[in-house]
Motif scaffolding. Structure first.
Motif, PDB file in Angstrom:
ATOM      1  N   VAL A  70      49.074  -1.453  28.044  1.00  0.00           N
ATOM      2  CA  VAL A  70      47.883  -2.518  27.534  1.00  0.00           C
ATOM      3  C   VAL A  70      46.770  -2.173  27.515  1.00  0.00           C
ATOM      4  CG1 VAL A  70      47.306  -4.954  27.920  1.00  0.00           C
ATOM      5  CG2 VAL A  70      49.735  -4.394  28.040  1.00  0.00           C
ATOM      6  N   LEU A  71      46.416  -1.329  28.657  1.00  0.00           N
ATOM      7  CA  LEU A  71      44.884  -0.974  29.044  1.00  0.00           C
ATOM      8  C   LEU A  71      44.544   0.350  27.755  1.00  0.00           C
ATOM      9  CD1 LEU A  71      44.998  -1.325  33.021  1.00  0.00           C
ATOM     10  CD2 LEU A  71      44.134  -2.714  30.926  1.00  0.00           C
ATOM     11  N   SER A  72      43.597   0.425  27.826  1.00  0.00           N
ATOM     12  CA  SER A  72      42.859   1.717  27.119  1.00  0.00           C
ATOM     13  C   SER A  72      43.127   2.796  28.117  1.00  0.00           C
ATOM     14  CB  SER A  72      41.474   1.435  26.655  1.00  0.00           C
ATOM     15  OG  SER A  72      40.746   1.089  27.511  1.00  0.00           O
ATOM     16  N   GLY A  73      43.330   4.158  27.466  1.00  0.00           N
ATOM     17  CA  GLY A  73      43.615   5.206  28.320  1.00  0.00           C
ATOM     18  C   GLY A  73      42.213   5.966  28.573  1.00  0.00           C
ATOM     19  N   ASP A  74      42.434   6.888  29.548  1.00  0.00           N
ATOM     20  CA  ASP A  74      41.561   7.817  29.923  1.00  0.00           C
ATOM     21  C   ASP A  74      41.818   9.167  29.233  1.00  0.00           C
ATOM     22  OD1 ASP A  74      39.309   6.317  31.580  1.00  0.00           O
ATOM     23  OD2 ASP A  74      40.860   6.436  33.122  1.00  0.00           O
ATOM     24  N   ASP A  75      41.000  10.068  29.383  1.00  0.00           N
ATOM     25  CA  ASP A  75      41.511  11.714  29.048  1.00  0.00           C
ATOM     26  C   ASP A  75      42.594  11.967  29.832  1.00  0.00           C
ATOM     27  OD1 ASP A  75      41.385  14.702  29.982  1.00  0.00           O
ATOM     28  OD2 ASP A  75      39.853  14.494  28.143  1.00  0.00           O
ATOM     29  N   TRP A  76      43.578  12.582  29.036  1.00  0.00           N
ATOM     30  CA  TRP A  76      44.888  12.508  29.903  1.00  0.00           C
ATOM     31  C   TRP A  76      44.839  13.407  31.223  1.00  0.00           C
ATOM     32  CZ3 TRP A  76      46.891  17.315  30.738  1.00  0.00           C
ATOM     33  CH2 TRP A  76      46.158  18.553  30.149  1.00  0.00           C
ATOM     34  N   ARG A  77      43.600  14.587  31.416  1.00  0.00           N
ATOM     35  CA  ARG A  77      43.564  15.180  32.367  1.00  0.00           C
ATOM     36  C   ARG A  77      43.061  14.388  33.615  1.00  0.00           C
ATOM     37  NH1 ARG A  77      39.455  19.141  29.347  1.00  0.00           N
ATOM     38  NH2 ARG A  77      39.102  17.069  28.955  1.00  0.00           N
ATOM     39  N   ILE A  78      42.113  13.275  33.197  1.00  0.00           N
ATOM     40  CA  ILE A  78      41.789  12.389  34.346  1.00  0.00           C
ATOM     41  C   ILE A  78      42.948  11.524  34.770  1.00  0.00           C
ATOM     42  CG2 ILE A  78      40.140  10.444  34.609  1.00  0.00           C
ATOM     43  CD1 ILE A  78      38.123  11.729  32.839  1.00  0.00           C
ATOM     44  N   SER A  79      43.802  10.986  33.744  1.00  0.00           N
ATOM     45  CA  SER A  79      44.861  10.226  34.033  1.00  0.00           C
ATOM     46  C   SER A  79      45.776  11.028  35.050  1.00  0.00           C
ATOM     47  CB  SER A  79      45.511   9.814  32.848  1.00  0.00           C
ATOM     48  OG  SER A  79      44.871   8.686  32.025  1.00  0.00           O
ATOM     49  N   LEU A  80      45.893  12.120  34.607  1.00  0.00           N
ATOM     50  CA  LEU A  80      46.861  13.136  35.452  1.00  0.00           C
ATOM     51  C   LEU A  80      46.649  13.180  36.863  1.00  0.00           C
ATOM     52  CD1 LEU A  80      49.535  14.699  35.227  1.00  0.00           C
ATOM     53  CD2 LEU A  80      48.124  16.591  34.982  1.00  0.00           C
ATOM     54  N   VAL A  81      45.198  13.197  37.197  1.00  0.00           N
ATOM     55  CA  VAL A  81      44.781  13.349  38.628  1.00  0.00           C
ATOM     56  C   VAL A  81      44.754  12.001  39.236  1.00  0.00           C
ATOM     57  CG1 VAL A  81      42.716  13.999  39.709  1.00  0.00           C
ATOM     58  CG2 VAL A  81      43.265  15.433  38.024  1.00  0.00           C
ATOM     59  N   THR A  82      44.525  10.993  38.330  1.00  0.00           N
ATOM     60  CA  THR A  82      44.433   9.767  38.973  1.00  0.00           C
ATOM     61  C   THR A  82      46.087   9.400  39.265  1.00  0.00           C
ATOM     62  OG1 THR A  82      42.571   9.120  37.679  1.00  0.00           O
ATOM     63  CG2 THR A  82      44.025   7.106  38.121  1.00  0.00           C
ATOM     64  N   TYR A  83      46.821   9.692  38.318  1.00  0.00           N
ATOM     65  CA  TYR A  83      48.350   9.236  38.752  1.00  0.00           C
ATOM     66  C   TYR A  83      48.793  10.153  39.924  1.00  0.00           C
ATOM     67  CZ  TYR A  83      49.510   6.369  34.771  1.00  0.00           C
ATOM     68  OH  TYR A  83      49.639   5.426  33.579  1.00  0.00           O
ATOM     69  N   GLY A  84      48.348  11.465  40.304  1.00  0.00           N
ATOM     70  CA  GLY A  84      49.031  12.157  41.253  1.00  0.00           C
ATOM     71  C   GLY A  84      48.153  11.439  42.694  1.00  0.00           C
ATOM     72  N   ALA A  85      46.873  11.221  42.338  1.00  0.00           N
ATOM     73  CA  ALA A  85      46.185  10.726  43.594  1.00  0.00           C
ATOM     74  C   ALA A  85      46.589   9.359  44.152  1.00  0.00           C
ATOM     75  CB  ALA A  85      44.664  10.672  43.164  1.00  0.00           C
ATOM     76  N   ILE A  86      47.231   8.497  43.298  1.00  0.00           N
ATOM     77  CA  ILE A  86      47.521   7.061  43.530  1.00  0.00           C
ATOM     78  C   ILE A  86      48.818   7.185  44.198  1.00  0.00           C
ATOM     79  CG2 ILE A  86      48.725   6.499  41.343  1.00  0.00           C
ATOM     80  CD1 ILE A  86      45.732   4.485  43.469  1.00  0.00           C
ATOM     81  N   THR A  87      49.415   8.406  44.105  1.00  0.00           N
ATOM     82  CA  THR A  87      50.671   8.427  44.779  1.00  0.00           C
ATOM     83  C   THR A  87      50.694   9.007  46.149  1.00  0.00           C
ATOM     84  OG1 THR A  87      51.475  11.067  44.157  1.00  0.00           O
ATOM     85  CG2 THR A  87      52.092   9.309  42.661  1.00  0.00           C
ATOM     86  N   LEU A  88      49.433   9.363  46.643  1.00  0.00           N
ATOM     87  CA  LEU A  88      49.192  10.058  47.941  1.00  0.00           C
ATOM     88  C   LEU A  88      49.523   8.799  48.991  1.00  0.00           C
ATOM     89  CD1 LEU A  88      45.987  11.991  47.460  1.00  0.00           C
ATOM     90  CD2 LEU A  88      48.243  12.943  47.775  1.00  0.00           C
ATOM     91  N   PRO A  89      49.033   7.521  48.640  1.00  0.00           N
ATOM     92  CA  PRO A  89      49.558   6.509  49.744  1.00  0.00           C
ATOM     93  C   PRO A  89      51.115   6.084  50.041  1.00  0.00           C
ATOM     94  CG  PRO A  89      47.825   5.479  48.298  1.00  0.00           C
ATOM     95  CD  PRO A  89      48.157   6.899  47.599  1.00  0.00           C
ATOM     96  N   ALA A  90      51.763   6.580  48.997  1.00  0.00           N
ATOM     97  CA  ALA A  90      53.247   6.586  49.047  1.00  0.00           C
ATOM     98  C   ALA A  90      53.775   7.886  50.188  1.00  0.00           C
ATOM     99  CB  ALA A  90      53.734   6.583  47.730  1.00  0.00           C
ATOM    100  N   PHE A  91      53.134   8.707  49.851  1.00  0.00           N
ATOM    101  CA  PHE A  91      53.553  10.054  50.797  1.00  0.00           C
ATOM    102  C   PHE A  91      52.881   9.792  52.121  1.00  0.00           C
ATOM    103  CE2 PHE A  91      53.880  11.781  46.389  1.00  0.00           C
ATOM    104  CZ  PHE A  91      55.209  12.169  46.606  1.00  0.00           C
ATOM    105  N   ALA A  92      51.760   9.257  52.282  1.00  0.00           N
ATOM    106  CA  ALA A  92      51.229   8.939  53.770  1.00  0.00           C
ATOM    107  C   ALA A  92      52.243   7.970  54.054  1.00  0.00           C
ATOM    108  CB  ALA A  92      49.688   8.230  53.460  1.00  0.00           C
ATOM    109  N   GLY A  93      52.709   6.808  53.573  1.00  0.00           N
ATOM    110  CA  GLY A  93      53.434   5.910  54.056  1.00  0.00           C
ATOM    111  C   GLY A  93      54.933   6.475  54.519  1.00  0.00           C
ATOM    112  N   MET A  94      55.235   7.400  53.699  1.00  0.00           N
ATOM    113  CA  MET A  94      56.495   8.231  54.405  1.00  0.00           C
ATOM    114  C   MET A  94      56.241   8.791  55.630  1.00  0.00           C
ATOM    115  SD  MET A  94      58.320   9.856  50.938  1.00  0.00           S
ATOM    116  CE  MET A  94      57.282   9.463  49.504  1.00  0.00           C
ATOM    117  N   ALA A  95      55.174   9.478  55.821  1.00  0.00           N
ATOM    118  CA  ALA A  95      54.833  10.422  56.914  1.00  0.00           C
ATOM    119  C   ALA A  95      54.462   9.714  58.176  1.00  0.00           C
ATOM    120  CB  ALA A  95      53.666  11.399  56.533  1.00  0.00           C
TER     121      ALA A  95
END
Length: 181
Positions: A70-95
């Motif tokens: 629904v939301l407008s997208g960013d440059d795919w490279r920025i989105s890729l980094v953002t998506y990767g960075a937003i998974t960090l808390p999931a991995f931190a939670g596991m750790a």
């Protein structure tokens, strides 16, 4: 018997994932202060609370993808980094699954907020064309992003308190506990 327990655990995990994804996607679509969203907090919560924690990165990725329709997208490279960075808390939670208490949880969330700030703004500097590709441009990018970081940090800590506090209340309050009755 063991298979029934595994199936029940998987169903409980899938229910929690569905709730968190819907909650985060809806929160991203509703009006909110920029950066004040439950994405990172829900990822940390999933990493800590899911019985099968390897499913935790699904929460932020699915929520971002769903609301991104629904939301407008960013440059795919920025989105890729953002998506990767937003998974960090999931991995931190596991750790940090075995860590208990407010200080450890809040500290983990702060570290994830800082990592997201550093990574996402580096991507904006590198790929958006908004800043010169030198140290002055990088500095300007980070300085101008500080107000957004403030909202992100406050939002991450607020939503972490809501999710973990809510789970604690359900587990410890007699009126909310499933074992009562």
């Amino acid at each position: 018997m063991h298979t029934t327990e595994n199936r029940s655990a998987l169903l409980a995990d899938l229910a929690l994932i569905a709730f968190l994804v819907a909650f985060v996607a809806l929160a991203r679509l509703l009006p909110h202060a920029w950066g004040f969203m439950p994405v990172a907090a829900s990822a940390l919560f999933a990493g800590r609370m899911l019985r099968n924690p390897v499913l935790a990165p699904v929460v932020p990725l699915a929520a971002m993808a769903l609301s991104g329709l629904v939301l407008s997208g960013d440059d795919w490279r920025i989105s890729l980094v953002t998506y990767g960075a937003i998974t960090l808390p999931a991995f931190a939670g596991m750790a940090t699954r075995n860590w208990r208490g407010v200080i450890g949880t809040a500290g983990t969330m702060v570290a994830c907020s800082v990592a997201f700030f550093v990574l996402s703004n580096f991507a904006v500097w590198a790929f958006s064309g908004m800043y010169s590709h030198d140290i002055a441009g990088l500095t300007q990018c980070y300085v101008l992003a500080l107000p957004f970081f403030q909202n992100t940090l406050i939002g991450d800590l607020f939503w972490t308190a809501v999710l973990f506090g809510g789970a604690w209340m359900i587990q410890h309050m007699p009126l909310l506990s499933r074992s009562n009755g």
